[in-house]
Motif scaffolding. Sequence first.
Motif, short mmCIF file in Angstrom:
data_model
loop_
_atom_site.label_atom_id
_atom_site.label_comp_id
_atom_site.label_asym_id
_atom_site.label_seq_id
_atom_site.Cartn_x
_atom_site.Cartn_y
_atom_site.Cartn_z
N ASN A 1 0.83 -1.20 0.00
CA ASN A 1 0.00 0.00 0.00
C ASN A 1 0.86 1.26 0.00
O ASN A 1 0.54 2.25 -0.66
CB ASN A 1 -0.93 -0.01 1.21
CG ASN A 1 -1.89 1.16 1.21
OD1 ASN A 1 -1.67 2.18 1.86
ND2 ASN A 1 -2.98 1.03 0.48
N THR B 1 0.76 4.24 -2.95
CA THR B 1 0.31 5.60 -2.61
C THR B 1 1.45 6.61 -2.55
O THR B 1 1.23 7.76 -2.18
CB THR B 1 -0.41 5.59 -1.26
OG1 THR B 1 0.46 5.01 -0.25
CG2 THR B 1 -1.68 4.77 -1.33
N GLN C 1 -4.67 5.56 -7.65
CA GLN C 1 -5.43 6.12 -6.54
C GLN C 1 -6.93 5.91 -6.75
O GLN C 1 -7.67 5.64 -5.80
CB GLN C 1 -5.13 7.61 -6.37
CG GLN C 1 -3.65 7.94 -6.24
CD GLN C 1 -2.88 6.98 -5.36
OE1 GLN C 1 -3.20 6.80 -4.18
NE2 GLN C 1 -1.88 6.33 -5.92
N LEU D 1 -7.68 2.32 -5.93
CA LEU D 1 -7.63 2.06 -4.49
C LEU D 1 -8.92 2.50 -3.80
O LEU D 1 -9.34 1.91 -2.82
CB LEU D 1 -6.44 2.78 -3.85
CG LEU D 1 -5.05 2.22 -4.18
CD1 LEU D 1 -3.96 3.13 -3.63
CD2 LEU D 1 -4.89 0.81 -3.64
N LYS D 2 -9.54 3.55 -4.34
CA LYS D 2 -10.78 4.05 -3.76
C LYS D 2 -12.00 3.26 -4.24
O LYS D 2 -13.06 3.34 -3.64
CB LYS D 2 -10.97 5.52 -4.11
CG LYS D 2 -9.91 6.43 -3.51
CD LYS D 2 -10.07 7.86 -3.98
CE LYS D 2 -8.97 8.76 -3.43
NZ LYS D 2 -9.07 10.14 -3.96
#
Length: 544
Positions: A232, A236, A271, A274-275
């Motif tokens: 992770n 990020t 990103q 990931l959301k």
Amino acid sequence: MEVTTKTKTKAVIYARVSSAAQVKKGQGAESQAARCEQYARMKGYEVIRTFEDKAVSGSLVERKGMQELLSFVRKHRKDNIRVLIDDISRLARDVEAHLTLRAAITSAGGTLESPSVDFGEGSHKRMLEMILAVVSENQRLNNAEQVRNRMEARVRQGYWPFAACTGFKYEKRDGHGNVLVRDEPIASIIQEGLEGYACGRFQTQAEVGRFFEGCPDFPKAAGGKVRLQFVNDLLTRVLYAGMVERPEWGVSLRKGKHESLISFETFEKIQARLKGKAYAPARSDLNEDFPLRGLIECADCGNPMTACWSKSKTGARHPYYMCFKKGCESYRKSIRRADIEGEFEAILEELTPTGKLFNLIKAMFADAWEQQRRQTTVALTSIKRRLASCDKEIAKLVDRIVGASSESVVLAYERKIEKLERDKLFLTEKLESSGKPIKRFEEMFELTWGFISNPCNLWKSDRLEDKQTVLRLVFSDRLQYRREEGFRTPILSSVFKLLEGVKMGDCEMAERQGFEPWVLLRAQRFSRPPRSTTPAPLLIGVGA
């Protein structure tokens, strides 16, 4: 005559250095000990031991070397041991820490001395000691502030002044100082993992972790595992996109001076993923033993099939797929892995295009490539317009902030400006990369055709990641399977669906102008036109 021998006063030395650089170079602690030894000889003390704390901040009280010293002094309380320090700053660089350690040494039975400071219990000496302690703390805070300011200035200029993260290393360059550069082969492994997650090759962070675990050169934790938290962090970290930021210092996102591993566009895709949510097949229990788990569903109930190993009476283990949905007609009725995977390979073999389609497909790809190339100029103009629009919008918001009186309104404007600045970075990167293909058409086509021409070759790879790539690129939905009947008609991805359509008939490339010859026809009048209107000729196709 009786001769008496005077016993020497015993002493211990305490030395502390606060930076790792001093420890590495071997400077600081040795010079402190040498000065204390010289002071002990002058005083007639016998130095019996030296205690050190290396790379430890002077603001801390809990230190390994200091705790060992206090324990030693406490054990030899009767000897009234002298504790020698080179300077008051070596004991502590914090007033509270200084008072705590000073009291601890006295309580343990020791006496603090230094060649630089005359420690004592008189009011004048105590006042001088406190002044020096305050000055030492101020120096520490001032040094920390100067270091922070220099680091902040480096970040604002686009440099990363902190420890190099995985995949990068520092290299000294003229006019730039230490700059992050790619640390191969780890950098290329991280790049493949990040790009794979962005494009959907890896559906979950666990799959990215398994990919890293399969790379011998990638650093791993104990047991050869790559932790999900570490994955992770990689996904990020905007540093890999060639950007730097430090929000806690008020430094917004900006272009860095180092080479990126991935594009900023790829980072934004990561990103967004990931959301969002992963889509099938994406299971944590996918493994090399059952690569089709998650892709096949029972045709009777529509529930995804599971897979397991079954042990026979002889102790041999046999692999099976089966439906575990209670109430289903095929509930717990096992299917041999060899049968179901053999039929699956047959489906892949059937998807292999014939040699006759090669030239046609190449022409289709070349035409699309050329269209994309011609659209580049239009795209560049559009990007430049959007950049100018962002600048105008930012200028308007800044003017509004100046006249705003509400704090909540100012914060809203600032968030909007931050988003626009992020959009500018994205557009600037696209402007720089537009019109610059990563590879030539021939290279890209050969790479694509290598997979399309025979997806079964990639499926037979030993790597689970390659098998999962086949599943996602060839099929757009799960395959339905029924015992004793086999697979139902699969739902193919758009690429293979197109190839199937092309194989159905003798197709050729169509010209943009159409198939019919062009003729000039007079327009027919169906209603009364305005008085000043004259019918104009229309150019239409006969077959329209």
